[in-house]
Design an enzyme around this catalytic site. Structure first.
Site, PDB file in Angstrom:
ATOM      1  N   TYR A  68       0.842  -1.187   0.000  1.00  0.00           N
ATOM      2  CA  TYR A  68       0.000   0.000   0.000  1.00  0.00           C
ATOM      3  C   TYR A  68       0.883   1.245   0.000  1.00  0.00           C
ATOM      4  CZ  TYR A  68      -3.647  -3.299   1.522  1.00  0.00           C
ATOM      5  OH  TYR A  68      -4.514  -4.368   1.622  1.00  0.00           O
ATOM      6  N   HIS A 118       0.134 -12.029   1.595  1.00  0.00           N
ATOM      7  CA  HIS A 118      -0.890 -11.285   0.862  1.00  0.00           C
ATOM      8  C   HIS A 118      -1.462 -12.073  -0.314  1.00  0.00           C
ATOM      9  CE1 HIS A 118      -1.972  -6.785   0.037  1.00  0.00           C
ATOM     10  NE2 HIS A 118      -3.021  -7.562  -0.033  1.00  0.00           N
ATOM     11  N   PRO A 157     -16.001  -5.114   2.715  1.00  0.00           N
ATOM     12  CA  PRO A 157     -17.373  -5.524   3.065  1.00  0.00           C
ATOM     13  C   PRO A 157     -18.433  -4.588   2.505  1.00  0.00           C
ATOM     14  CG  PRO A 157     -16.327  -4.439   4.927  1.00  0.00           C
ATOM     15  CD  PRO A 157     -15.250  -4.619   3.880  1.00  0.00           C
ATOM     16  N   LEU A 158     -17.993  -3.425   2.011  1.00  0.00           N
ATOM     17  CA  LEU A 158     -18.925  -2.484   1.380  1.00  0.00           C
ATOM     18  C   LEU A 158     -18.741  -2.450  -0.138  1.00  0.00           C
ATOM     19  CD1 LEU A 158     -18.745   0.462   3.938  1.00  0.00           C
ATOM     20  CD2 LEU A 158     -20.434  -1.367   3.776  1.00  0.00           C
ATOM     21  N   GLY A 185     -16.942   0.480  -1.564  1.00  0.00           N
ATOM     22  CA  GLY A 185     -17.725   1.712  -1.517  1.00  0.00           C
ATOM     23  C   GLY A 185     -18.992   1.671  -2.344  1.00  0.00           C
ATOM     24  N   PHE A 186     -19.090   0.709  -3.250  1.00  0.00           N
ATOM     25  CA  PHE A 186     -20.250   0.663  -4.145  1.00  0.00           C
ATOM     26  C   PHE A 186     -21.537   0.419  -3.365  1.00  0.00           C
ATOM     27  CE2 PHE A 186     -22.834  -0.129  -7.748  1.00  0.00           C
ATOM     28  CZ  PHE A 186     -22.125   0.211  -8.894  1.00  0.00           C
ATOM     29  N   ALA A 189     -23.576   3.118  -1.658  1.00  0.00           N
ATOM     30  CA  ALA A 189     -24.301   4.049  -2.533  1.00  0.00           C
ATOM     31  C   ALA A 189     -23.617   5.403  -2.599  1.00  0.00           C
ATOM     32  CB  ALA A 189     -25.749   4.192  -2.075  1.00  0.00           C
TER      33      ALA A 189
END
Length: 338
Positions: A67, A129, A209-210, A213-214, A217
């Site tokens: 990262y 990883h 888990p989201l 970001g999609f 919403a």
């Protein structure tokens, strides 16, 4: 839903003694890959999010050497300086510019670099990883076992591993956690990998888990993402796929409105309801969303709520692979299961 005076509980992560907050904080987006067109967080803002997370009971921080590369570990190191014992620090190695590398030489080189950048003398949870097809998993784990014996690492984890490789690794040294993508729109691991984790007593750390970001919403168009945002190249965020997936999210929005919460909270609560051995690590660069994410832990979903969510986002109707083609081969569900 507003955050209350609650803080997150601490639970066993795996069966080897590691304990962590029931929800962690993914730090990747603070330094790499993600960037909303309307907001680019400064290091000071990101550090304030990490400090606020601790106030809310979020003790587990997730980072990786790739990262940045390296800059996110440095950022996390600055944030925890002076209060290191309060946090569970998880980082990862094994992705290089030349592809996955699980060689003993890279294991050793990587851990020394991560320790220095994080400013600590021991990593709480150290993940491989991605699996390296050139190096037997047993060889990698033997070197990681040496790091545990030397006190440089406390517990071992694997990310995007096949069930077969997980068994091989666990036979060499106990694996405490497997990091895998799990959300309403990514459920591949439910078939084999998650049952294998549960059979072996290995904790499950759910990243994205989201849905990057999609599912929160947050986006109505790819133009909502900065031109350098990695998600612009993600198959699920591209062209017609974006439009079709957005229609699924609209259904989540309707259910969230009826429930009196945000779409992201509803999607995150669904992950929490998969079991107490599941530790989601949603990422954010803003305190507002951090508080929303923590509040999601306290939500109670009925069987009808869960059924409605899964009907709204049928796994087989999500359009697009979860990674672009040149990286998808490293994901567990495409990995050689010999």
């Amino acid at each position: 839903m507003r955050i209350t005076a609650m803080t997150l509980p601490v639970r066993p992560l795996g069966s080897q003694g590691l304990k962590a907050s029931a929800q962690g904080l993914g730090c990747m987006g603070m330094s790499a890959f993600y960037s909303d067109a309307d907001h680019k967080a400064t290091d000071e803002e990101s550090i304030s999010v990490i400090h606020k997370a601790l106030e809310l009971g979020v003790t587990m921080l997730d980072t990786a050497e790739i990262y940045g590369p390296h800059t996110n570990e440095t950022l996390v190191g600055k944030a925890i300086a002076g209060n290191r014992k309060a946090y569970v620090v998880a980082t990862k190695f094994g992705i290089t510019q030349n592809g996955p590398d699980g060689s003993p030489e890279n294991v050793r080189r990587s851990v020394e670099g991560s320790l220095e950048r994080l400013g600590i003398d021991c990593i709480d949870l150290y993940y491989m990883h991605r699996m390296d097809p050139k190096t037997p998993i047993e060889t990698t784990i033997k070197e990681l076992k040496e790091l545990v014996n030397e006190g440089k690492v406390k517990y071992l984890g694997l990310s995007e591993v096949s069930p077969a490789d997980l068994r091989k690794a666990h036979a060499v040294h106990p694996i405490s956690a497997v990091q895998l993508e799990w959300s309403l729109w990514t459920r591949d691991a439910e078939a084999e990998l998650i049952p294998t984790c549960r059979e072996l007593g290995i904790g499950i750390v759910a990243y994205s888990p989201l849905g990057r970001g999609f599912l929160a919403a947050k986006y109505s168009s790819p133009d909502d993402l900065d031109k350098d945002d990695w998600r612009r190249n993600n198959p699920r965020f591209a062209g017609e796929s974006f439009k079709k997936n957005l229609a699924l999210v609209e259904k989540v929005k309707e259910l969230a409105k009826a429930k009196g919460c945000t779409p992201g909270q509803l999607a995150l609560a669904w992950v929490h309801h998969q079991g107490e051995d599941v530790f989601p690590i949603p990422g954010t660069k803003r305190i507002k969303y951090l508080e929303e994410n923590v509040a999601a832990f306290g939500m109670k979903l009925s069987k009808n709520d869960i059924d409605a969510l899964e009907k709204a986002v049928p796994h087989d109707q999500v359009v697009g692979e979860r990674y672009e083609a040149d990286f998808m081969h490293t994901a567990f569900d495409r990995y050689d299961k010999k």
